[in-house]
Design an enzyme around this catalytic site. Structure first.
Site, PDB file in Angstrom:
ATOM      1  N   GLU A 106       0.994  -1.175   0.015  1.00 38.57           N
ATOM      2  CA  GLU A 106       0.211  -0.127  -0.021  1.00 38.57           C
ATOM      3  C   GLU A 106       0.814   1.205   0.119  1.00 38.57           C
ATOM      4  O   GLU A 106       0.486   2.067  -0.562  1.00 38.57           O
ATOM      5  CB  GLU A 106      -0.960  -0.009   1.248  1.00 38.57           C
ATOM      6  CG  GLU A 106      -2.133   1.006   1.096  1.00 38.57           C
ATOM      7  CD  GLU A 106      -3.119   0.611   0.143  1.00 38.57           C
ATOM      8  OE1 GLU A 106      -3.528  -0.562   0.049  1.00 38.57           O
ATOM      9  OE2 GLU A 106      -3.395   1.655  -0.706  1.00 38.57           O
ATOM     10  N   LYS A 154     -12.205   0.150 -12.002  1.00 41.66           N
ATOM     11  CA  LYS A 154     -11.219   1.140 -11.261  1.00 41.66           C
ATOM     12  C   LYS A 154      -9.934   0.672 -11.485  1.00 41.66           C
ATOM     13  O   LYS A 154      -9.620  -0.451 -10.725  1.00 41.66           O
ATOM     14  CB  LYS A 154     -12.027   1.562 -10.231  1.00 41.66           C
ATOM     15  CG  LYS A 154     -13.311   2.416 -10.318  1.00 41.66           C
ATOM     16  CD  LYS A 154     -13.396   3.261  -9.149  1.00 41.66           C
ATOM     17  CE  LYS A 154     -14.235   2.381  -7.882  1.00 41.66           C
ATOM     18  NZ  LYS A 154     -14.773   3.252  -6.847  1.00 41.66           N
ATOM     19  N   PHE A 156      -5.770 -19.779  -4.740  1.00 36.96           N
ATOM     20  CA  PHE A 156      -4.525 -18.886  -4.588  1.00 36.96           C
ATOM     21  C   PHE A 156      -4.585 -18.651  -2.860  1.00 36.96           C
ATOM     22  O   PHE A 156      -3.815 -18.150  -2.033  1.00 36.96           O
ATOM     23  CB  PHE A 156      -4.850 -17.602  -4.858  1.00 36.96           C
ATOM     24  CG  PHE A 156      -4.096 -17.611  -6.515  1.00 36.96           C
ATOM     25  CD1 PHE A 156      -2.908 -17.820  -6.741  1.00 36.96           C
ATOM     26  CD2 PHE A 156      -5.282 -17.376  -7.545  1.00 36.96           C
ATOM     27  CE1 PHE A 156      -2.485 -18.032  -8.261  1.00 36.96           C
ATOM     28  CE2 PHE A 156      -4.569 -17.667  -8.649  1.00 36.96           C
ATOM     29  CZ  PHE A 156      -3.416 -17.780  -9.261  1.00 36.96           C
ATOM     30  N   LEU A 157      -5.913 -18.617  -2.197  1.00 34.70           N
ATOM     31  CA  LEU A 157      -6.241 -18.100  -0.825  1.00 34.70           C
ATOM     32  C   LEU A 157      -5.520 -19.142   0.104  1.00 34.70           C
ATOM     33  O   LEU A 157      -5.433 -18.815   1.190  1.00 34.70           O
ATOM     34  CB  LEU A 157      -7.612 -17.936  -0.580  1.00 34.70           C
ATOM     35  CG  LEU A 157      -8.507 -17.034  -1.482  1.00 34.70           C
ATOM     36  CD1 LEU A 157     -10.120 -17.137  -0.986  1.00 34.70           C
ATOM     37  CD2 LEU A 157      -7.967 -15.623  -1.637  1.00 34.70           C
ATOM     38  N   THR A 198      -2.574 -19.823   0.389  1.00 30.23           N
ATOM     39  CA  THR A 198      -1.434 -19.307   0.846  1.00 30.23           C
ATOM     40  C   THR A 198      -1.491 -17.936   1.462  1.00 30.23           C
ATOM     41  O   THR A 198      -0.409 -17.326   1.799  1.00 30.23           O
ATOM     42  CB  THR A 198      -0.094 -19.169  -0.166  1.00 30.23           C
ATOM     43  OG1 THR A 198      -0.776 -18.497  -1.264  1.00 30.23           O
ATOM     44  CG2 THR A 198      -0.078 -20.821  -0.614  1.00 30.23           C
TER      45      THR A 198
HETATM   46  N1  LIG Z   1      -9.813  -1.476  -8.042  1.00 29.66           N
HETATM   47  C1  LIG Z   1     -10.657  -1.648  -7.367  1.00 29.66           C
HETATM   48  O1  LIG Z   1     -11.764  -1.822  -7.578  1.00 29.66           O
HETATM   49  C2  LIG Z   1     -10.319  -1.955  -5.899  1.00 29.66           C
HETATM   50  C3  LIG Z   1     -11.620  -2.615  -4.893  1.00 29.66           C
HETATM   51  C4  LIG Z   1     -11.079  -2.760  -3.676  1.00 29.66           C
HETATM   52  C5  LIG Z   1      -9.941  -2.436  -3.251  1.00 29.66           C
HETATM   53  N2  LIG Z   1      -8.812  -1.936  -4.081  1.00 29.66           N
HETATM   54  C6  LIG Z   1      -7.672  -1.874  -3.521  1.00 29.66           C
HETATM   55  O2  LIG Z   1      -7.004  -3.051  -3.090  1.00 29.66           O
HETATM   56  C7  LIG Z   1      -5.949  -2.846  -2.194  1.00 29.66           C
HETATM   57  C8  LIG Z   1      -6.060  -3.908  -1.093  1.00 29.66           C
HETATM   58  O3  LIG Z   1      -5.847  -5.244  -1.981  1.00 29.66           O
HETATM   59  P1  LIG Z   1      -5.506  -6.371  -1.060  1.00 29.66           P
HETATM   60  O4  LIG Z   1      -6.265  -6.625   0.175  1.00 29.66           O
HETATM   61  O5  LIG Z   1      -5.603  -7.708  -2.044  1.00 29.66           O
HETATM   62  O6  LIG Z   1      -3.963  -6.423  -0.608  1.00 29.66           O
HETATM   63  P2  LIG Z   1      -2.637  -6.675  -1.392  1.00 29.66           P
HETATM   64  O7  LIG Z   1      -2.727  -6.501  -2.692  1.00 29.66           O
HETATM   65  O8  LIG Z   1      -1.724  -5.664  -0.712  1.00 29.66           O
HETATM   66  O9  LIG Z   1      -2.188  -8.032  -0.826  1.00 29.66           O
HETATM   67  C9  LIG Z   1      -2.147  -8.328   0.486  1.00 29.66           C
HETATM   68  C10 LIG Z   1      -0.751  -8.977   0.688  1.00 29.66           C
HETATM   69  O10 LIG Z   1      -0.848 -10.368   0.316  1.00 29.66           O
HETATM   70  C11 LIG Z   1       0.057 -10.822  -0.630  1.00 29.66           C
HETATM   71  N3  LIG Z   1      -0.444 -11.681  -1.275  1.00 29.66           N
HETATM   72  C12 LIG Z   1      -1.377 -11.584  -2.495  1.00 29.66           C
HETATM   73  N4  LIG Z   1      -1.775 -12.741  -2.504  1.00 29.66           N
HETATM   74  C13 LIG Z   1      -1.302 -13.738  -1.973  1.00 29.66           C
HETATM   75  C14 LIG Z   1      -1.477 -15.131  -2.062  1.00 29.66           C
HETATM   76  N5  LIG Z   1      -2.271 -15.733  -2.826  1.00 29.66           N
HETATM   77  N6  LIG Z   1      -0.815 -15.823  -1.231  1.00 29.66           N
HETATM   78  C15 LIG Z   1      -0.004 -15.057  -0.276  1.00 29.66           C
HETATM   79  N7  LIG Z   1       0.327 -13.538  -0.323  1.00 29.66           N
HETATM   80  C16 LIG Z   1      -0.279 -13.087  -1.322  1.00 29.66           C
HETATM   81  C17 LIG Z   1       0.665  -9.510  -1.155  1.00 29.66           C
HETATM   82  O11 LIG Z   1       1.974  -9.477  -1.672  1.00 29.66           O
HETATM   83  C18 LIG Z   1       0.579  -8.506   0.071  1.00 29.66           C
HETATM   84  O12 LIG Z   1       1.444  -8.634   0.759  1.00 29.66           O
HETATM   85  C19 LIG Z   1      -6.220  -1.294  -1.772  1.00 29.66           C
HETATM   86  O13 LIG Z   1      -5.282  -0.584  -2.122  1.00 29.66           O
HETATM   87  C20 LIG Z   1      -7.550  -0.819  -2.239  1.00 29.66           C
HETATM   88  O14 LIG Z   1      -7.634   0.302  -2.399  1.00 29.66           O
HETATM   89  C21 LIG Z   1      -9.199  -1.748  -5.594  1.00 29.66           C
END
Ligand SMILES: NC(=O)c1ccc[n+]([C@@H]2O[C@H](COP(=O)([O-])OP(=O)(O)OC[C@H]3O[C@@H](n4cnc5c(N)ncnc54)[C@H](O)[C@@H]3O)[C@@H](O)[C@H]2O)c1
Length: 386
Positions: free
Chosen positions: A85, A154, A181-182, A184
Site C-alpha cells: 500500500e 477502477k 490462491f487463498l 497461501t
Molecule cells: N480497483 C478496485 O476496484 C479496488 C477495489 C477494492 C480494493 N482495491 C484496493 O485493493 C488494495 C488492497 O488489496 P488486498 O487486500 O488484496 O491487498 P494486497 O494486494 O496488498 O495483498 C495483501 C498481501 O498479500 C500478498 N499476497 C497476495 N496474494 C497472495 C497469495 N495468494 N498468497 C500469499 N500472499 C499473497 C501481497 O503480496 C500482499 O503482501 C487497496 O489498495 C484497495 O484500495 C481496489
C-alpha cells in the site's frame, strides 16, 4: 453577440460509444494444466505473452505458473513486482510501464496482471497509461481481490496522502477469480477480505449475513478451501461476487455517487492513509462500518441487530476501533468524503440486516460519540449499553 457573448462560429459534435463486456470467471485451480481458463483468457496466437505478478505471489506460485504456461506452449515474459500500500504510487506504475515497454511486445498483445488489490491497481494504472491503453486481464489472488478488486473497472494509485487519488476507469478484457490462491494467503489478509463481505451482507443480503455468522470464521480458518461442508463457503464467495458485480455494473462509471458499496468507506480512506502501514484496507473499512452501525443505532437501528453487526465483526477478527479516531480526524475524514461525493455525504446507514437508507446529515458529534462508545466496547467483549 448574444447577451454580450460572441456566438460560436460553428459547433461540431464528437460522439462514440465504448462497449464494456468482459467475463468474470470464478474457477477452481487456475494454474492446474487441466484448467484452460488462463491460457484462453490471456490471448491467442503464438506471440509472447506478458504476466505481471505480485512478487510474493510469484514466490509462492511462480513455479506452478511457469509449468502451466509451458504445458500450453505459451512463450512468456514474467515481471515479478514487489508492491505494498505504501508503494502503490504513480512512480511504481510508471516504472512498471517502462519495464513492460522495454519488453517490446506486440502492440495488441494482452497482458495478465496476477495479484492482490494493490498489484492489480498499480498494474491497471500502468496498462491504462502505456500507449494510452494496453489490453490486459486481471487475476485476483487475495480474498479482497476475489470478491472485489479483481473485476471492477477502477484502477488507481495513492497520491498526496490520499487514497486512490490518481487513476482511471480502465476495463480489463477478463477477470479470473480462483480461491485456490487463498490457501497461501496470510490469515490477517483473509480476515481483511471478510470485512468487505460483511459490508455486502449488511447492505444487501441478510442470508449472506446469516451465512457469515454461521460459517464465516470456519471459512477464514480454512482459507475458503474446499473441504467437508463446502457448500456454505462456496456460497459466501458466489453471493459476494454476484452482489459486487451487480453494484458495479449498475453504475460502472460512477455517475451516481450515492452507492451502497460505499458503506464502510466514509472515514476509512483517511483513517487507512493516516495509519499506514498499520491498518489494512478491510480493517479500516470494518472500523468505519462499526462506527456507522453505532450512529445507525442512535438513529433507530434495532439494538439486537447492532449487536449482531459488531459481534460479527469481532467474531471474524476485525477491529471495531482505532486510537486515531479523534474528533478532528473524524471531522477531516467526513469533509474529505463530502468533497469526494460532490458536496454531499450520501452515507448509507443500515436500517436492518441487509437493508439500508442514505443520509446527508451525520454530524461530527455523532461520530465522536460513536467512536467513544466503540473505544470502550473494543476493550471488552461484553455488550455495552447502546
Ligand atoms: N480497483 C478496485 O476496484 C479496488 C477495489 C477494492 C480494493 N482495491 C484496493 O485493493 C488494495 C488492497 O488489496 P488486498 O487486500 O488484496 O491487498 P494486497 O494486494 O496488498 O495483498 C495483501 C498481501 O498479500 C500478498 N499476497 C497476495 N496474494 C497472495 C497469495 N495468494 N498468497 C500469499 N500472499 C499473497 C501481497 O503480496 C500482499 O503482501 C487497496 O489498495 C484497495 O484500495 C481496489
Amino acid at each position: 453577440m448574444t447577451g454580450g457573448r460572441p456566438a460560436a462560429d460553428h459547433i461540431w459534435r464528437m460522439q462514440a460509444k465504448q462497449d464494456v463486456d468482459y467475463p468474470i470467471i470464478l474457477t477452481d485451480n487456475l494454474l492446474d494444466p487441466n484448467n484452460p481458463a488462463l491460457a484462453e483468457a490471456s490471448g491467442g496466437g503464438t506471440a509472447r505473452r506478458l504476466f505481471v505478478v505480485d512478487a510474493e505471489v510469484h514466490r509462492l506460485h511462480g513455479d506452478s505458473l511457469i509449468r502451466y504456461l509451458d504445458h500450453y506452449g505459451i512463450d512468456h515474459a514474467i515481471l515479478a513486482v514487489p508492491v505494498s500500500e505504501s508503494t502503490k504510487t504513480l512512480e511504481t506504475a510508471r516504472q512498471l510501464a517502462r519495464d513492460i515497454g522495454a519488453l517490446g511486445l506486440p502492440r495488441k498483445s494482452v497482458g495478465t496482471a496476477i495479484g492482490g488489490g494493490v498489484l492489480l491497481d498499480v498494474a491497471g494504472v500502468a496498462f491504462s497509461l502505456l500507449r494510452r491503453g494496453t489490453p490486459y486481464i486481471r487475476v485476483g489472488t487475495t480474498l479482497l481481490a476475489v470478491i472485489d478488486a479483481a473485476f471492477g473497472v477502477k484502477v488507481g494509485v495513492n497520491d498526496d496522502g490520499q487514497k486512490n487519488r490518481l487513476g482511471a476507469y480502465y476495463p480489463p478484457r477478463a477477470a479470473l477469480l480462483d480461491r485456490a490462491f487463498l490457501a497461501t494467503l496470510p490469515h490477517r489478509h483473509l480476515v481483511n477480505g471478510a470485512g468487505e463481505i460483511v459490508k455486502l451482507a449488511l447492505m444487501l443480503d441478510s442470508h449472506l449475513f446469516d451465512l457469515l455468522e454461521q460459517h464465516g470464521k470456519r471459512a477464514i480458518d480454512a482459507a475458503f478451501q474446499p473441504g467437508d461442508d463446502d457448500g456454505p463457503l462456496a456460497e459466501i464467495l458466489r453471493r459476494s461476487v454476484g452482489h459486487m458485480r451487480d453494484e458495479l455494473a449498475a453504475n460502472l462509471w460512477e455517475h451516481d455517487l450515492t452507492r451502497l458499496a460505499d458503506f464502510g468507506h466514509a472515514i476509512s480512506p483517511t483513517l487507512e492513509m493516516r495509519a499506514l502501514p498499520e491498518l489494512l484496507h478491510g480493517e479500516a473499512v470494518a472500523i468505519d462500518m462499526a462506527l456507522f452501525a453505532v450512529v445507525a443505532r442512535r438513529r433507530g437501528l434495532d439494538r439486537g441487530e447492532t449487536d449482531r453487526i459488531l459481534g460479527l465483526l469481532r467474531e471474524l477478527g476485525l477491529p471495531i476501533h482505532h486510537p486515531l479516531l479523534s474528533r478532528s480526524m473524524l471531522s477531516a475524514a467526513l469533509a474529505a468524503t463530502v468533497e469526494h461525493r460532490d458536496g454531499r455525504q450520501r452515507l448509507p446507514l443500515p436500517v436492518g440486516i441487509g437493508q439500508a437508507r442514505f443520509v446527508d446529515d451525520v454530524t461530527v458529534d455523532e461520530l465522536a460519540d460513536a467512536a467513544e462508545y466503540l473505544a470502550a466496547r473494543a476493550e471488552t467483549t461484553a455488550a455495552g449499553a447502546l
